[in-house]
Design a protein around this motif. Structure first.
Motif, short mmCIF file in Angstrom:
data_model
loop_
_atom_site.label_atom_id
_atom_site.label_comp_id
_atom_site.label_asym_id
_atom_site.label_seq_id
_atom_site.Cartn_x
_atom_site.Cartn_y
_atom_site.Cartn_z
N ARG A 1 0.87 -1.18 0.00
CA ARG A 1 0.00 0.00 0.00
C ARG A 1 0.91 1.23 0.00
NH1 ARG A 1 -5.39 0.39 1.66
NH2 ARG A 1 -6.09 2.49 2.22
N LEU A 2 0.78 2.07 -1.04
CA LEU A 2 1.65 3.24 -1.19
C LEU A 2 0.85 4.52 -1.01
CD1 LEU A 2 3.80 2.30 -4.32
CD2 LEU A 2 4.30 1.88 -1.91
N GLU A 3 1.48 5.52 -0.43
CA GLU A 3 0.92 6.87 -0.34
C GLU A 3 1.67 7.77 -1.33
OE1 GLU A 3 1.19 8.09 3.72
OE2 GLU A 3 -0.73 7.16 4.25
N LEU A 4 0.91 8.43 -2.19
CA LEU A 4 1.48 9.27 -3.25
C LEU A 4 0.94 10.68 -3.13
CD1 LEU A 4 0.90 6.79 -6.21
CD2 LEU A 4 2.98 7.05 -4.86
N PRO A 5 1.59 11.65 -3.78
CA PRO A 5 1.01 12.99 -3.85
C PRO A 5 -0.37 12.95 -4.48
CG PRO A 5 3.29 13.01 -4.59
CD PRO A 5 2.92 11.57 -4.42
N ASN A 6 -1.21 13.89 -4.10
CA ASN A 6 -2.60 13.92 -4.58
C ASN A 6 -2.62 14.38 -6.03
OD1 ASN A 6 -5.32 13.79 -4.71
ND2 ASN A 6 -5.72 15.32 -3.16
N ALA A 7 -2.23 13.47 -6.92
CA ALA A 7 -2.08 13.79 -8.34
C ALA A 7 -3.24 13.19 -9.14
CB ALA A 7 -0.75 13.25 -8.86
N PRO A 8 -3.46 13.67 -10.36
CA PRO A 8 -4.49 13.07 -11.23
C PRO A 8 -4.14 11.62 -11.55
CG PRO A 8 -3.79 15.22 -12.06
CD PRO A 8 -2.84 14.86 -10.97
N PHE B 1 -0.86 -1.74 -10.46
CA PHE B 1 -1.44 -1.17 -9.24
C PHE B 1 -2.90 -0.82 -9.49
CE2 PHE B 1 -0.34 2.49 -11.72
CZ PHE B 1 -1.30 3.45 -11.42
N VAL B 2 -3.64 -0.63 -8.39
CA VAL B 2 -5.00 -0.12 -8.49
C VAL B 2 -5.12 1.10 -7.58
CG1 VAL B 2 -6.09 -2.28 -9.11
CG2 VAL B 2 -5.74 -1.76 -6.72
N PRO B 3 -5.67 2.20 -8.09
CA PRO B 3 -5.91 3.36 -7.21
C PRO B 3 -6.98 3.01 -6.19
CG PRO B 3 -6.05 3.94 -9.55
CD PRO B 3 -6.06 2.46 -9.48
N LEU B 4 -6.82 3.49 -4.98
CA LEU B 4 -7.80 3.26 -3.92
C LEU B 4 -8.77 4.43 -3.85
CD1 LEU B 4 -5.58 1.66 -1.15
CD2 LEU B 4 -6.85 0.59 -3.01
N PRO B 5 -9.93 4.25 -3.22
CA PRO B 5 -10.93 5.32 -3.19
C PRO B 5 -10.37 6.60 -2.57
CG PRO B 5 -11.87 3.27 -2.38
CD PRO B 5 -10.40 3.03 -2.53
N ARG B 6 -10.72 7.72 -3.16
CA ARG B 6 -10.30 9.01 -2.60
C ARG B 6 -11.08 9.28 -1.31
NH1 ARG B 6 -7.78 12.88 -5.99
NH2 ARG B 6 -7.46 12.16 -8.13
N GLU B 7 -10.36 9.68 -0.29
CA GLU B 7 -10.99 10.02 0.97
C GLU B 7 -11.20 11.53 1.05
OE1 GLU B 7 -12.10 7.75 2.81
OE2 GLU B 7 -11.05 6.02 2.02
N ALA B 8 -12.33 11.94 1.61
CA ALA B 8 -12.65 13.37 1.71
C ALA B 8 -11.58 14.08 2.55
CB ALA B 8 -14.03 13.57 2.33
N ALA C 1 -8.44 14.24 2.12
CA ALA C 1 -7.11 13.62 2.17
C ALA C 1 -6.12 14.42 1.32
CB ALA C 1 -7.18 12.18 1.67
N GLU C 2 -4.91 14.57 1.83
CA GLU C 2 -3.88 15.30 1.12
C GLU C 2 -3.03 14.38 0.24
OE1 GLU C 2 -1.57 17.39 3.98
OE2 GLU C 2 -3.23 18.71 4.60
N LEU C 3 -3.20 13.05 0.37
CA LEU C 3 -2.41 12.08 -0.39
C LEU C 3 -3.33 11.14 -1.16
CD1 LEU C 3 0.20 11.15 2.39
CD2 LEU C 3 0.55 12.70 0.47
N ARG C 4 -2.78 10.53 -2.20
CA ARG C 4 -3.47 9.46 -2.92
C ARG C 4 -2.88 8.13 -2.47
NH1 ARG C 4 -6.01 10.04 -7.75
NH2 ARG C 4 -6.67 7.92 -7.26
N GLU C 5 -3.72 7.11 -2.33
CA GLU C 5 -3.25 5.78 -1.95
C GLU C 5 -3.52 4.81 -3.09
OE1 GLU C 5 -3.37 5.29 2.79
OE2 GLU C 5 -5.32 5.19 1.81
N VAL C 6 -2.57 3.90 -3.30
CA VAL C 6 -2.71 2.87 -4.32
C VAL C 6 -2.27 1.54 -3.71
CG1 VAL C 6 -2.27 4.50 -6.19
CG2 VAL C 6 -0.39 3.13 -5.28
N LEU C 7 -2.75 0.45 -4.31
CA LEU C 7 -2.32 -0.90 -3.94
C LEU C 7 -1.43 -1.40 -5.06
CD1 LEU C 7 -3.09 -2.44 -1.36
CD2 LEU C 7 -4.63 -3.82 -2.76
N MET C 8 -0.12 -1.46 -4.79
CA MET C 8 0.86 -1.88 -5.81
C MET C 8 1.16 -3.37 -5.66
SD MET C 8 4.82 -0.64 -6.30
CE MET C 8 5.39 -1.69 -4.94
N THR C 9 1.22 -4.07 -6.79
CA THR C 9 1.52 -5.50 -6.77
C THR C 9 2.66 -5.78 -7.75
OG1 THR C 9 -0.10 -5.97 -8.51
CG2 THR C 9 -0.85 -6.12 -6.23
N THR C 10 3.52 -6.72 -7.38
CA THR C 10 4.63 -7.11 -8.26
C THR C 10 4.78 -8.62 -8.24
OG1 THR C 10 6.26 -6.87 -6.47
CG2 THR C 10 5.90 -4.96 -7.91
#
Length: 496
Positions: A80-87, A114-121, A123-132
């Motif tokens: 689970r990764l935290e990323l900048p709140n980018a498009p 990866f799959v983007p996770l739901p945006r939280e109201a 939230a300053e970051l975006r979360e994704v679930l990365m798989t390798t």
């Protein structure tokens, strides 16, 4: 639309589904199970495995050529990764940048999606679930499929297929999707647990059961569920599981549903993966156990009309290619420039004169600031040296032992046979070395990941000898260096 052959690609056996997929439905023509012959390892001899598979499919009259492969959860590393709140179209590049620092292998040796996770109201970051998965494993799989005379269309992950099934059931029943649902799929000794919220897979975990009585296996599953939910409390709305879905038939899941319902204090229901598709005949091979079909059926349903964002190691998410509008931009800019040229020239002349006075004033102020900075440099250097010596190289050994214990995937997943701490080295402020045995390479990777998150730098190291414990067959070596805390970044100095 098309005919597909979907596999649950296990190292011991294949669960196969042949289906016709259209926009409105999935019609399953055949379901059968194939067990790899003794002495045939698909990893060691993918071409031989493919030739054997070709003969088996021909014997069963399978004509479909496009293949969907669902890999077990234990074959992949999920973070689970935290990323900048980018498009969304910028996320692929951001994920790869983070993966380069987090993964234990070079990116060119991995297949990543990866799959983007739901945006939280708010939230300053975006979360994704990365798989390798290892790129070598994907290559061997592709060679086996090619040798079988088939065309590989997608490589997915079985928990994603299970999440697709659960999300479809919840949407059909119009259940509240904001709560967190638990999805459990057991296939022999393999059990996979996932959390689904707002039609997104937000967490997944797998374990191996030792076997024995049904009660003993259920207790082991409950222990894994408890461990996972405690570790992922922030994913639970209100701190609780809203509902639980157990994949399989009613007969094989009844006792587990009752145990989950008692433990989690929520409704626990059975979901038969084949209940979501149209069957031409009842599959004899899966009269009892159907959890192994969750991955293939979920991938087939997603081909019809996806509900959950999918993982595809063969066709991962990539940055959106933007339309080249340079020519249009040149025309627009030229027109604007011509219109503004005359008015701008007069204004620029006046503005230049006013700037000359401001430049002279700012240069004087800049000179004064640079002088003050130079005078303060010896004091700043002395303070940083003292802080680095006093704070950055002090080690709380008890705290580091607690950190190592917290990083372990579980007391029954691995153990150490040798272990020692060392004081500061040139590479860091403390060093931990050890040897041990683990149930699976996933448990070793989980230990490495946990230490990596706790500021340890892991150095890959050969265990040196094979494990002698049949219950813990994977020997491993630990070489981890605790990194010094980075000092706060100094404010940029003005140019002189």
């Amino acid at each position: 639309m098309s005919d597909f052959l979907a596999f649950d690609w296990d190292r011991h056996q294949l669960s196969c589904v042949v289906a016709h997929v259209s926009k409105s439905r999935v019609r399953v023509e055949q379901c059968f199970r194939l067990t790899w012959p003794d002495g045939l390892d698909p990893d060691a001899a993918p071409e031989r495995a493919g030739n054997w598979l070709k003969d088996e499919l021909r014997r069963r009259g399978v004509s479909a050529r496009q293949v969907l492969v669902s890999l077990p959860r234990e074959e992949a590393v999920v973070r689970r990764l935290e990323l900048p709140n980018a498009p969304d179209d910028e996320l692929p590049d951001l994920v790869r940048m983070q993966a380069a620092t987090k993964a234990s292998s070079a990116l060119d040796q991995l297949r990543l999606d990866f799959v983007p996770l739901p945006r939280e109201a708010g939230a300053e970051l975006r979360e994704v679930l990365m798989t390798t998965i290892p790129a070598a494993d994907a290559s061997k799989l592709g060679r086996a499929i090619e040798a079988a005379g088939l065309e590989l269309a997608s490589i997915g992950l079985s928990p994603v297929g299970a999440a697709e099934i659960a999300a479809r059931v919840e949407r059909h029943r119009r259940l509240d999707a904001t709560g967190t649902s638990l999805v459990v799929a057991r296939h022999g000794p393999r059990v996979e647990m996932s959390l689904v919220r707002r039609e997104h897979l937000v967490f997944t975990h797998s374990a191996r059961l030792e076997g024995g009585s049904e009660d003993r296996d259920n207790q082991a599953i409950l222990a894994e569920v408890t461990r996972a939910t405690v570790a992922q409390q922030k994913l639970l709305v209100g701190g609780t599981i809203a509902r639980a879905w157990v994949l399989g038939t009613e007969a094989e899941t009844r006792s587990l549903c009752e145990a989950l319902q008692a433990r989690l204090s929520c409704e626990a229901e059975t979901v038969d993966p084949l209940a979501l598709v149209q069957l031409t005949s009842e599959p004899a091979d899966f009269a009892a156990s159907r959890a192994a079909l969750a991955g293939p059926i979920g991938m087939l349903l997603a081909r019809s009309e996806p509900t959950v964002a999918a993982i595809d190691f063969l066709n991962p998410r990539k940055p959106v290619e933007k339309t080249d509008q340079r020519r249009i931009n040149l025309i627009v800019r030229g027109s604007l420039a011509a219109a503004l040229l005359l008015a701008g020239f007069a204004w620029l002349t006046w503005y230049k004169l006013s700037l000359d006075g401001q430049i002279e004033s700012l240069q004087t102020r800049l000179s004064d600031l640079n002088r003050a900075i130079r005078d303060a440099e010896p004091d700043v250097a002395a303070a940083n040296a003292i802080a680095g010596t006093w704070d950055d190289f002090r080690v709380d050994w008890l705290a580091q032992m607690n950190a190592l214990n917290e990083a372990r995937p579980g007391a029954d997943q691995l153990y150490f046979t040798r272990f020692k701490f060392q004081p500061a080295t040139a590479a860091g402020i403390a060093k931990v070395e050890g040897h041990g045995n683990a149930r699976s390479r996933y448990d070793v990777q989980s230990l490495y990941d946990g230490l990596d998150e706790r500021n340890y730098q892991i150095v890959p190291k050969d265990a040196g000898q094979a494990a002698r414990d049949e219950d813990y067959p994977h020997a491993f070596a630990l070489d981890a260096t605790l990194q010094a805390r980075k000092p706060a970044a100094a404010a940029p100095t003005a140019s002189r």
